[in-house]
Design a protein around this motif. Structure first.
Motif, mmCIF file in Angstrom:
data_model
loop_
_atom_site.group_PDB
_atom_site.id
_atom_site.type_symbol
_atom_site.label_atom_id
_atom_site.label_comp_id
_atom_site.label_asym_id
_atom_site.label_seq_id
_atom_site.Cartn_x
_atom_site.Cartn_y
_atom_site.Cartn_z
ATOM 1 N N MET A 21 -27.861 36.087 19.334
ATOM 2 C CA MET A 21 -26.829 37.003 18.990
ATOM 3 C C MET A 21 -26.686 38.401 19.979
ATOM 4 O O MET A 21 -25.576 38.950 20.122
ATOM 5 C CB MET A 21 -27.235 37.770 17.644
ATOM 6 N N GLN A 58 -23.582 32.290 24.134
ATOM 7 C CA GLN A 58 -24.306 31.789 23.062
ATOM 8 C C GLN A 58 -24.350 30.241 22.731
ATOM 9 O O GLN A 58 -25.605 29.947 22.240
ATOM 10 C CB GLN A 58 -23.722 32.606 21.806
ATOM 11 N N THR A 108 -19.356 34.091 23.394
ATOM 12 C CA THR A 108 -19.507 32.975 22.592
ATOM 13 C C THR A 108 -20.072 31.705 23.242
ATOM 14 O O THR A 108 -20.767 30.992 23.035
ATOM 15 C CB THR A 108 -18.362 32.614 21.544
ATOM 16 N N ASP A 128 -25.848 32.112 11.532
ATOM 17 C CA ASP A 128 -26.336 32.564 10.228
ATOM 18 C C ASP A 128 -26.682 31.260 9.394
ATOM 19 O O ASP A 128 -27.602 31.159 8.657
ATOM 20 C CB ASP A 128 -25.053 33.156 9.498
ATOM 21 N N SER A 171 -16.740 30.745 16.127
ATOM 22 C CA SER A 171 -17.350 31.351 15.051
ATOM 23 C C SER A 171 -18.724 31.355 15.258
ATOM 24 O O SER A 171 -19.639 30.748 14.268
ATOM 25 C CB SER A 171 -16.696 30.802 13.731
ATOM 26 N N TYR A 183 -32.485 33.421 16.796
ATOM 27 C CA TYR A 183 -31.202 33.966 16.239
ATOM 28 C C TYR A 183 -30.847 35.222 17.083
ATOM 29 O O TYR A 183 -29.930 35.458 17.504
ATOM 30 C CB TYR A 183 -31.382 34.106 14.644
ATOM 31 N N ALA A 237 -21.543 33.456 15.446
ATOM 32 C CA ALA A 237 -22.154 34.266 14.590
ATOM 33 C C ALA A 237 -22.232 33.506 12.908
ATOM 34 O O ALA A 237 -23.408 33.443 12.583
ATOM 35 C CB ALA A 237 -21.646 35.514 14.295
ATOM 36 N N ASP A 238 -21.416 33.085 12.619
ATOM 37 C CA ASP A 238 -21.375 32.420 11.396
ATOM 38 C C ASP A 238 -22.047 31.049 11.448
ATOM 39 O O ASP A 238 -23.022 30.967 10.319
ATOM 40 C CB ASP A 238 -19.899 32.096 10.960
#
Length: 190
Positions: free
Chosen positions: A143, A151, A148, A126, A120, A139, A122-123
């Motif tokens: 993104m 990232q 993932t 955020d 997760s 960020y 992206a969450d």
């Protein structure tokens, strides 16, 4: 830190110069300097809280764990074992406490597994942005990365290390909510 042997003090200065995280300390600000001058360099580079965190990190790197623990204790920065519920996070008010395992932060200890198993992202990004651990530009860069794992690798390689122990603790608290089962599994591994 003032009770370090000359050998350990030299190792401390050398390790400080070789830290990959930013901001970095210039060689001419460290070489040939006294303990007090190095302390001044740390505070002017990282601010008072950051200086303690960086000094403890460097002491741990040169196998001066007792000195690192004493420095954190003297500076009133408390460490806790993962899973203890009486741990106040950096934003909970009062004295900051960090989730440490064997002298290093939980997220550093389990970095490879976190890179491979967190989904997760992206969450998490955020929430890191909302809590000002990372900036909008970072960020956006992360993104834009396609997988993932890449990232997470990018998050660990720069912004998370630059955020210091407080940033890592915020990241850990976010992981506890967003990746609860993974964190519970890693806590069981110690």
């Amino acid at each position: 830190m003032s009770n370090l042997s000359r050998h350990n003090f030299d190792n401390f200065c050398d390790e400080l110069l070789h830290r990959k995280e930013k901001p970095r300390v210039a060689r001419n600000r460290v070489e040939g300097k006294s303990f007090l001058e190095i302390t001044e360099v740390l505070v002017s580079t990282y601010n008072e809280t950051g200086a303690v965190e960086v000094a403890a990190e460097v002491l741990n790197e040169i196998d001066c764990k007792k000195e690192a623990d004493q420095l954190l204790k003297d500076a009133d920065v408390k460490c806790s074992e993962p899973g203890s519920r009486n741990t106040a996070g950096p934003s909970a008010g009062g004295t900051a406490q960090y989730t440490m395992v064997d002298g290093e932060h939980f997220v550093d200890k389990h970095q490879i597994e976190l890179i491979n198993r967190v989904h997760s992202v992206a969450d998490i990004l955020d929430l890191l942005l909302e809590k000002e651990v990372i900036k909008q530009a970072i960020y956006s860069e992360i993104m834009a990365i396609p997988t993932t794992q890449e990232q997470m690798r990018e998050l660990f390689s720069g912004p998370l290390n630059a955020a210091g122990l407080r940033g890592k603790e915020v990241f850990y608290r976010i992981l506890e909510k967003e990746e609860k089962y993974l964190i519970d599994d890693l806590k069981g591994k110690k």
